[in-house]
Write a protein that holds these residues in place. Structure first.
Motif, PDB file in Angstrom:
ATOM      1  N   PRO A 128       0.865  -1.289  -0.030  1.00  0.00           N
ATOM      2  CA  PRO A 128      -0.047  -0.072  -0.026  1.00  0.00           C
ATOM      3  C   PRO A 128       0.755   1.310   0.139  1.00  0.00           C
ATOM      4  O   PRO A 128       0.448   2.421  -0.699  1.00  0.00           O
ATOM      5  N   ARG A 152       1.418   3.284  -3.106  1.00  0.00           N
ATOM      6  CA  ARG A 152       0.468   4.032  -3.796  1.00  0.00           C
ATOM      7  C   ARG A 152       0.002   5.156  -3.049  1.00  0.00           C
ATOM      8  O   ARG A 152      -1.161   5.856  -3.175  1.00  0.00           O
ATOM      9  N   THR A 178      -3.966   6.231   2.280  1.00  0.00           N
ATOM     10  CA  THR A 178      -4.538   5.619   0.938  1.00  0.00           C
ATOM     11  C   THR A 178      -5.991   6.027   0.898  1.00  0.00           C
ATOM     12  O   THR A 178      -6.598   6.393   1.641  1.00  0.00           O
ATOM     13  N   ASP A 179      -6.239   5.919  -0.516  1.00  0.00           N
ATOM     14  CA  ASP A 179      -7.811   6.334  -0.792  1.00  0.00           C
ATOM     15  C   ASP A 179      -8.924   5.325   0.288  1.00  0.00           C
ATOM     16  O   ASP A 179      -9.913   5.711   0.466  1.00  0.00           O
ATOM     17  N   ASP A 180      -8.420   4.073   0.628  1.00  0.00           N
ATOM     18  CA  ASP A 180      -9.353   3.318   1.406  1.00  0.00           C
ATOM     19  C   ASP A 180      -9.155   3.337   2.716  1.00  0.00           C
ATOM     20  O   ASP A 180     -10.107   2.829   3.759  1.00  0.00           O
ATOM     21  N   ASP A 181      -8.402   4.403   3.284  1.00  0.00           N
ATOM     22  CA  ASP A 181      -8.075   4.671   4.680  1.00  0.00           C
ATOM     23  C   ASP A 181      -7.759   6.204   4.876  1.00  0.00           C
ATOM     24  O   ASP A 181      -6.426   6.444   5.084  1.00  0.00           O
ATOM     25  N   PRO A 182      -8.752   7.068   4.977  1.00  0.00           N
ATOM     26  CA  PRO A 182      -8.754   8.494   4.930  1.00  0.00           C
ATOM     27  C   PRO A 182      -7.984   8.921   6.341  1.00  0.00           C
ATOM     28  O   PRO A 182      -7.240  10.048   6.327  1.00  0.00           O
TER      29      PRO A 182
END
Length: 126
Positions: A59, A62, A85-89
């Motif tokens: 991760p 990215r 990450t996009d899935d963990d703001p």
């Protein structure tokens, strides 16, 4: 070379590598890591090529990396940053410890902690 100048040079090398990596240049690791690089994080492989292959799929490759502080002492450079990450703001707080010899990273340790809800850390994580 004095310890202060060695620390300053190691800090400069680590900062350059971090900046390049954060911008998406994973290949910077090919010049920064020693061939027999030693990784101390559980599950991460040692050796330059094995580590690069692993990290390219991780991760962090990215993520947005927001560097908060850098501390250098002789052969060691410590970087504290926020990885999002996009899935963990909320992201993750990361502390990397690098040991450099002859202008290459030869060892790495890290401490990784999910950033909790702001109410749990009134003074903030960073």
């Amino acid at each position: 070379m004095s310890d202060n100048s060695k620390a300053a040079r190691n800090k400069q090398l680590a900062l350059h590598g971090f900046t390049q990596f954060a911008a998406g240049n994973i290949d910077v690791l090919r010049t920064l890591l020693a061939e027999d690089f030693i990784e101390h994080s559980p599950g991460n492989p040692s050796g330059r090529e094995a580590f690069i292959a692993y990290i390219a799929e991780a991760p962090v490759a990215r993520a947005r990396l927001d560097l908060k502080r850098v501390i250098a002492d002789g052969d060691h450079v410590v970087m504290h940053y926020h990885m999002v990450t996009d899935d963990d703001p909320r992201g993750t707080a990361v502390v990397d410890i690098w040991r450099l010899v002859d202008e290459q990273i030869v060892e790495h340790w890290d401490v990784v902690q999910p950033v909790p809800d702001a109410a749990q850390v009134p003074q903030g994580m960073f």
